[in-house]
Scaffold this motif. Structure first.
Motif, PDB file in Angstrom:
ATOM      1  N   PHE A 178      20.339  31.707  49.816  1.00  0.00           N
ATOM      2  CA  PHE A 178      21.155  32.000  48.648  1.00  0.00           C
ATOM      3  C   PHE A 178      20.292  32.395  47.452  1.00  0.00           C
ATOM      4  N   PHE A 179      20.910  33.181  46.561  1.00  0.00           N
ATOM      5  CA  PHE A 179      20.230  33.617  45.351  1.00  0.00           C
ATOM      6  C   PHE A 179      20.915  32.992  44.128  1.00  0.00           C
ATOM      7  N   ALA A 180      20.664  33.531  42.957  1.00  0.00           N
ATOM      8  CA  ALA A 180      21.163  32.934  41.721  1.00  0.00           C
ATOM      9  C   ALA A 180      22.680  32.905  41.678  1.00  0.00           C
ATOM     10  N   LEU A 181      23.205  31.926  40.953  1.00  0.00           N
ATOM     11  CA  LEU A 181      24.636  31.860  40.725  1.00  0.00           C
ATOM     12  C   LEU A 181      25.063  32.918  39.710  1.00  0.00           C
ATOM     13  N   ASN A 182      26.229  33.479  39.950  1.00  0.00           N
ATOM     14  CA  ASN A 182      26.860  34.451  39.060  1.00  0.00           C
ATOM     15  C   ASN A 182      28.213  33.885  38.634  1.00  0.00           C
ATOM     16  N   ASP A 183      28.804  34.479  37.618  1.00  0.00           N
ATOM     17  CA  ASP A 183      30.178  34.112  37.304  1.00  0.00           C
ATOM     18  C   ASP A 183      30.970  35.322  36.849  1.00  0.00           C
ATOM     19  N   THR A 184      32.277  35.171  36.890  1.00  0.00           N
ATOM     20  CA  THR A 184      33.224  36.129  36.357  1.00  0.00           C
ATOM     21  C   THR A 184      34.381  35.323  35.806  1.00  0.00           C
ATOM     22  N   ARG A 185      35.116  35.900  34.865  1.00  0.00           N
ATOM     23  CA  ARG A 185      36.133  35.130  34.151  1.00  0.00           C
ATOM     24  C   ARG A 185      37.428  35.935  34.046  1.00  0.00           C
ATOM     25  N   SER A 186      38.545  35.206  34.162  1.00  0.00           N
ATOM     26  CA  SER A 186      39.854  35.818  33.967  1.00  0.00           C
ATOM     27  C   SER A 186      40.619  35.033  32.909  1.00  0.00           C
ATOM     28  N   ASP A 187      41.163  35.750  31.952  1.00  0.00           N
ATOM     29  CA  ASP A 187      41.970  35.130  30.900  1.00  0.00           C
ATOM     30  C   ASP A 187      43.443  35.487  31.028  1.00  0.00           C
ATOM     31  N   ASP A 188      43.808  36.088  32.172  1.00  0.00           N
ATOM     32  CA  ASP A 188      45.205  36.482  32.388  1.00  0.00           C
ATOM     33  C   ASP A 188      45.674  36.125  33.797  1.00  0.00           C
ATOM     34  N   LEU A 189      45.208  34.972  34.266  1.00  0.00           N
ATOM     35  CA  LEU A 189      45.629  34.435  35.572  1.00  0.00           C
ATOM     36  C   LEU A 189      45.334  35.396  36.720  1.00  0.00           C
ATOM     37  N   GLY A 190      44.149  35.970  36.675  1.00  0.00           N
ATOM     38  CA  GLY A 190      43.666  36.739  37.819  1.00  0.00           C
ATOM     39  C   GLY A 190      44.068  38.195  37.849  1.00  0.00           C
ATOM     40  N   GLN A 191      44.776  38.665  36.822  1.00  0.00           N
ATOM     41  CA  GLN A 191      45.137  40.084  36.822  1.00  0.00           C
ATOM     42  C   GLN A 191      43.907  40.961  36.581  1.00  0.00           C
ATOM     43  N   THR A 192      43.031  40.505  35.695  1.00  0.00           N
ATOM     44  CA  THR A 192      41.780  41.224  35.445  1.00  0.00           C
ATOM     45  C   THR A 192      40.637  40.219  35.400  1.00  0.00           C
ATOM     46  N   TRP A 193      39.429  40.730  35.675  1.00  0.00           N
ATOM     47  CA  TRP A 193      38.240  39.887  35.696  1.00  0.00           C
ATOM     48  C   TRP A 193      37.124  40.561  34.906  1.00  0.00           C
ATOM     49  N   SER A 194      36.335  39.739  34.246  1.00  0.00           N
ATOM     50  CA  SER A 194      35.170  40.267  33.544  1.00  0.00           C
ATOM     51  C   SER A 194      34.127  40.730  34.558  1.00  0.00           C
ATOM     52  N   PRO A 195      33.160  41.558  34.122  1.00  0.00           N
ATOM     53  CA  PRO A 195      32.084  41.964  35.038  1.00  0.00           C
ATOM     54  C   PRO A 195      31.362  40.740  35.610  1.00  0.00           C
ATOM     55  N   ILE A 196      31.004  40.817  36.861  1.00  0.00           N
ATOM     56  CA  ILE A 196      30.252  39.726  37.491  1.00  0.00           C
ATOM     57  C   ILE A 196      28.866  39.667  36.851  1.00  0.00           C
ATOM     58  N   THR A 197      28.515  38.479  36.355  1.00  0.00           N
ATOM     59  CA  THR A 197      27.280  38.318  35.582  1.00  0.00           C
ATOM     60  C   THR A 197      26.351  37.322  36.254  1.00  0.00           C
ATOM     61  N   GLU A 198      25.119  37.739  36.492  1.00  0.00           N
ATOM     62  CA  GLU A 198      24.133  36.826  37.070  1.00  0.00           C
ATOM     63  C   GLU A 198      23.537  35.947  35.976  1.00  0.00           C
ATOM     64  N   HIS A 199      23.364  34.655  36.290  1.00  0.00           N
ATOM     65  CA  HIS A 199      22.743  33.711  35.366  1.00  0.00           C
ATOM     66  C   HIS A 199      21.418  33.239  35.967  1.00  0.00           C
ATOM     67  N   GLY A 200      20.514  34.204  36.099  1.00  0.00           N
ATOM     68  CA  GLY A 200      19.240  33.929  36.754  1.00  0.00           C
ATOM     69  C   GLY A 200      18.366  32.942  36.015  1.00  0.00           C
ATOM     70  N   GLU A 201      18.375  32.994  34.682  1.00  0.00           N
ATOM     71  CA  GLU A 201      17.489  32.108  33.923  1.00  0.00           C
ATOM     72  C   GLU A 201      17.942  30.650  33.982  1.00  0.00           C
ATOM     73  N   THR A 202      19.250  30.433  34.013  1.00  0.00           N
ATOM     74  CA  THR A 202      19.747  29.052  33.984  1.00  0.00           C
ATOM     75  C   THR A 202      20.218  28.563  35.349  1.00  0.00           C
ATOM     76  N   LEU A 203      20.742  29.451  36.168  1.00  0.00           N
ATOM     77  CA  LEU A 203      21.306  29.046  37.461  1.00  0.00           C
ATOM     78  C   LEU A 203      20.623  29.752  38.623  1.00  0.00           C
ATOM     79  N   GLY A 204      19.366  30.156  38.393  1.00  0.00           N
ATOM     80  CA  GLY A 204      18.645  30.898  39.423  1.00  0.00           C
ATOM     81  C   GLY A 204      17.664  30.062  40.212  1.00  0.00           C
TER      82      GLY A 204
END
Length: 615
Positions: free
Chosen positions: A289-315
């Protein structure tokens, strides 16, 4: 590239009550034909035509396919006249095997001339009778040379495509789909699809069902008018207190890495915000496995933010002796007392991108900052100085947060010399920044396989329920206080038969006083899926007997040829629960990495199954 139907909407089922029952007539050879009396040396012999009804339950299927026939002999034997007399709405036509050279002058045709002429005549006569023709390319034979699939049917396959385009007739490319499937699965596995060890053309009952499924999926793709008559997923049982809607967070991959471990945590609000973490897996390795990434939805899954890698903190991080340590199997969850989204997983260590067998494992955690949308650097939970906890982690688990803010966190662990994993539940405190161990409860053991591991905990109706993974079965235990648990019992249906889940995790869903288990299992026509880890099911649990109610079983996420064993559950609100999972693009050999363009549609989709409660 072959794709599964309705990828954007990802409908739960294609079954719609039709106003009329279409008549679908089949014309073809032995690979299509219904076998009424199987020979003694091939007792499971079946053609895909006799299995098509399962995928078209609202249609009338009439199968006139006959063993040994070609486009020439099918007409000469009077079978084509029978097809025309049926006055079908649709006629599905598949030939080619017996049209090949060497089949005799009464059967063989030339792919460039007479075969095409015969197909054109079939098409014209179906249309003249008021029906609609569909051409199907010849199903592939399971013939391997030096471990690789080969085919002599290509000229006949191409002829069907040319005629289809020329006469504007839908073509289901069954040859391509079946060839790709057999090539991916390998010769050893595909023997299971044959009626005998030596028959590489015909099918067992299960093999015929798989080919019928490929035909049904092809019809859904190529013949929109038939979609409402197709059912690729069993319909949900009547009377469920919820409905399931689906969204896709992402899909597609490069054949080298894929997304895994998508798990979500909800931040309360008028419309909850959902943060979903996941990470990449190296397809040529085992649990790399590699670094953890996240994405976020503020409209119950209709849209999602760009998938973002958190290499410095979760890598990944470097340790002495060229050891790499990473955090994985991570699950975020809202901690109400502190008002923080707390993610918990565990560590894994590598040497040369290979998991170190005798390694230390710790519970790892990080905290999400709502304002900056960043994570703190992952750190590890300090455990008692006890040799039993040499390898101890909370990967892929569900935790319970008590009203006073204490966290009941299940872990699995073993000492350096222990053969089996054991499970216990920790009581921890969390102040919004630091997670601290306070005590742990009973130690649950099972001297089987690798023991018990990947536990998940849930509170329902004033009791605590713990489900545990084992190599040969899943187990369940119950507690009144979250500390002292009953002896683990194997998961069973209400009639006492085994549930059939094994060697992967299970998780809980709860609503009001109802308790549900989410799981995978054997016995769902899924032998082609690694460890039967798809589809993803959910069913209600009888809290008194700790058994699963078979009549309530529903498919949350259908299978498309890839496993769905690593998933998460998120309580988004009082009215909505999510199950999140990715298509894990690895299987067994010879082709461990599932190639892009899988015939059953696997494409590393990250699925969200939204469970919407009715009351």
């Amino acid at each position: 590239m072959l794709r599964t139907l309705f990828l954007s909407g990802f409908l739960f089922t294609l079954s719609v009550q039709a106003q009329t029952q279409p008549r679908v007539v089949l014309a073809g050879d032995s690979t299509v034909a219904t076998v009424n009396e199987a020979p003694k040396d091939r007792p499971t012999l079946a053609g895909w035509g006799q299995m098509l009804q399962e995928f078209m339950p609202k249609a009338q299927i009439i199968n006139h396919a006959r063993s040994g026939t070609s486009t020439m002999s099918f007409r000469a034997l009077g079978l084509w006249d029978r097809v025309l007399k049926e006055k079908a709405d649709w006629v599905l036509i598949q030939f080619g095997h017996n049209d090949q050279p060497g089949k005799g002058p009464e059967r063989e045709t030339d792919a460039a001339t007479t075969y095409r002429e015969n197909l054109r005549r079939f098409i014209t006569e179906v249309r003249d009778g008021g029906g609609k023709p569909v051409l199907i390319t010849s199903v592939a034979r399971r013939v391997y040379v030096d471990g690789k699939m080969t085919s002599t049917l290509t000229p006949y396959v191409e002829a069907v495509k040319v005629v289809g385009q020329e006469m504007q007739v839908p073509v289901v490319d069954l040859h391509q789909a079946s060839f790709a499937l057999f090539d991916q699965m390998g010769e050893k596995f595909c023997k299971l699809y044959g009626p005998s060890d030596t028959d590489r053309t015909h099918f067992s009952t299960e093999g015929a069902r798989m080919i019928a499924r490929l035909v049904a999926e092809g019809l859904a793709r190529e013949v929109p008018e038939l979609r409402s008559h197709l059912q690729l997923v069993p319909p949900p049982p009547a009377g469920l207190p919820f409905e399931v809607k689906h969204t896709i967070v992402s899909e597609g991959y490069d054949g080298k890495t894929c997304w895994v471990h998508p798990r979500a945590g909800a931040i309360p609000g008028k419309t909850p915000s959902v943060v979903l973490t996941m990470q990449k897996l190296l397809l040529t390795g085992s649990d790399v496995f590699f670094a953890l990434n996240d994405t976020r939805s503020d409209d119950l899954g209709q849209t999602w933010s760009p998938i973002t890698e958190h290499g410095e903190t979760l890598g990944r991080r470097s340790e002495p002796d060229d050891v790499i340590v990473a955090t994985c199997d991570f699950t975020p969850k809202w901690h109400a007392k502190s008002g923080k989204l707390l993610g918990i997983g565990h560590t894994v260590r590598y040497s040369g991108d290979k998991v170190i067998h005798d390694r230390k494992r710790e519970t790892a955690y990080a905290v999400y900052d709502e304002k900056t949308r960043q994570w703190t650097s992952w750190t590890t939970l300090e455990m008692p100085d006890d040799p039993r906890f040499h390898s101890a982690g909370a990967g892929s688990v569900q935790r319970v947060d008590l009203d006073n803010g204490d966290i009941l966190l299940p872990i699995y662990f073993k000492g350096k010399t222990d053969k089996y994993y054991s499970v216990t539940v920790l009581r921890c405190v969390f102040d919004g920044t630091k997670l601290l161990y306070r005590e742990h409860g009973d130690v649950l053991t099972l001297e089987s396989g690798r023991g018990v591991y990947e536990p998940s905990l849930m509170q329902c109706g004033g009791r605590f329920y713990l489900t545990l993974r084992n190599d040969t079965a899943g187990y369940v235990s119950v507690s009144d206080d979250g500390k002292h648990f009953s002896k683990p019992a194997m998961w069973c249906w209400e009639d006492g038969t085994e549930l059939g889940n094994y060697n992967t995790q299970q998780h809980w869903v709860t609503h009001a006083d109802r308790l549900y288990l989410v799981y995978t299992r054997k016995g769902a026509h899924n032998d082609h899926v690694f460890r039967h880890r798809a589809p993803l099911f959910m069913a209600e649990v009888n809290r008194d007997t700790l058994r699963v109610k078979r009549a309530t079983e529903v498919v949350l996420v259908p299978e498309h040829g890839a496993r769905l064993g690593n998933f998460g559950v998120c309580e988004v609100s009082a009215n909505e629960t999510w199950v999140t999972v990715a298509e894990w693009m690895q299987t067994w050999g010879p082709n461990v990495a599932i190639r892009p363009g899988h015939p059953l549609g696997a494409n590393n989709r990250v699925h969200v199954a939204r469970i919407l409660w009715k009351k």
